[in-house]
Design an enzyme around this catalytic site. Structure first.
Site, short mmCIF file in Angstrom:
data_model
loop_
_atom_site.label_atom_id
_atom_site.label_comp_id
_atom_site.label_asym_id
_atom_site.label_seq_id
_atom_site.Cartn_x
_atom_site.Cartn_y
_atom_site.Cartn_z
N GLU A 1 -29.39 -1.50 -107.40
CA GLU A 1 -30.33 -1.28 -106.31
C GLU A 1 -31.74 -1.76 -106.62
OE1 GLU A 1 -31.45 -0.18 -102.50
OE2 GLU A 1 -29.45 -0.35 -103.40
N ARG B 1 -38.02 -28.90 -117.70
CA ARG B 1 -38.08 -30.34 -117.42
C ARG B 1 -39.50 -30.87 -117.44
NH1 ARG B 1 -38.78 -32.38 -112.53
NH2 ARG B 1 -37.03 -33.81 -112.74
N PRO C 1 -36.69 -9.91 -105.24
CA PRO C 1 -37.04 -10.39 -103.89
C PRO C 1 -38.46 -10.02 -103.48
CG PRO C 1 -34.89 -9.32 -103.89
CD PRO C 1 -35.51 -9.01 -105.21
N ASP D 1 -42.27 -36.22 -108.87
CA ASP D 1 -41.36 -35.35 -108.12
C ASP D 1 -42.00 -34.85 -106.84
OD1 ASP D 1 -39.23 -35.48 -109.82
OD2 ASP D 1 -39.78 -33.69 -110.96
#
Length: 263
Positions: A132, A170, A105, A185
């Site tokens: 953790e 991709r 994160p 895209d």
């Protein structure tokens, strides 16, 4: 391209690696996809890969030794013993320097630009954590990149890693049936993608725009560009700040802004 994923749950990866675009790219030899269980490199009889944090606190922290050993195994690096009983890595003569990516994160928020950058690499290694967090020495002395797929916390790094891998694979030549799909895209052009339609031409009273049925390809491209600009203006106006816009695009945006009715 070669992609290795260091994980405690390789079965999560193998299911995705064998399915859809990733599975086809793997079968064609476009990409090598491998899941490595770093618990196999724990080096202790209990096969533990985590321990309590120094200084106290809740949760468990991933130890550096099994992850370093797993990466060195993937790279074909031989470990030689030191006098204190630990090991020192001796690099093999490989000319390919991999990107070693920590999914967490705290990492840089992932986007299409980073996907296009990673798609140019020959070897990617993803480290998927649990518990953790990671021993800080993994960040400082092993990884080259830290990536996050958003401002939220998951139970592990596998789903974020698989998300990044899917978006990178991709983009490899031959991975998609239509080579122009990746180019048009959303985000690849700096704008959101224009709307799509297919048969039937009328469904429950809703008709396909006449322009798309006209067969006039030049006019269709103009229509699609305007719709992409309109959709981006309405849904993600922040993207317009960095998008590469022509003078015609800017004039179109000014007209679209004037046409938007205030609520």
């Amino acid at each position: 391209m070669r992609i290795d994923v260091l994980t405690l749950f390789p079965e999560m990866c193998e299911g995705v690696f064998s399915t859809s675009i990733l599975g086809k790219a793997r079968e064609k030899g476009i990409v090598s996809l491998n899941a490595v269980n770093f618990r196999d490199f724990s080096g202790n009889k209990h096969n533990s890969v985590d321990d309590t944090p120094y200084g106290g606190g809740g949760g468990m922290v991933l130890k550096p030794d099994p992850i370093f050993a797993a990466v060195e195994h993937v790279l074909g690096i031989e470990a030689s013993p030191l006098e204190n009983g630990s090991e020192s890595a001796v690099p093999s003569p490989s000319s390919v320097k991999p990107r070693i990516i920590l999914m967490c994160p705290q990492g840089k928020t992932y986007n299409q630009k980073i996907a296009e950058e990673l798609a140019q690499e020959q070897h990617l290694i993803f480290i998927c954590g649990h518990y953790e967090g990671y021993d800080e020495r993994i960040r400082e002395h092993l990884v080259t990149d830290e990536l996050s797929i958003g401002d939220y916390v998951l139970t592990g790094g596998e789903l974020p890693a698989l998300t990044v891998i899917d978006s990178v694979v991709r983009l490899q030549p031959g991975a998609l049936g239509n080579e122009t799909s990746a180019i048009t895209d959303s985000f690849s052009t700096g704008l959101l993608e224009y709307p799509h339609y297919t048969r039937p031409a009328e469904f429950r009273g809703w008709k396909v725009p006449d322009m798309l049925l006209s067969g006039h390809h030049a006019n269709i491209e103009v229509w699609r560009r305007e719709k992409a600009l309109q959709r981006t203006l309405e849904r993600r106006p922040d993207l317009l700040e960095s998008a590469e816009l022509t003078l015609k695009d800017k004039k179109t945006l000014e007209r679209l802004k004037n046409e938007i009715k205030p609520e």
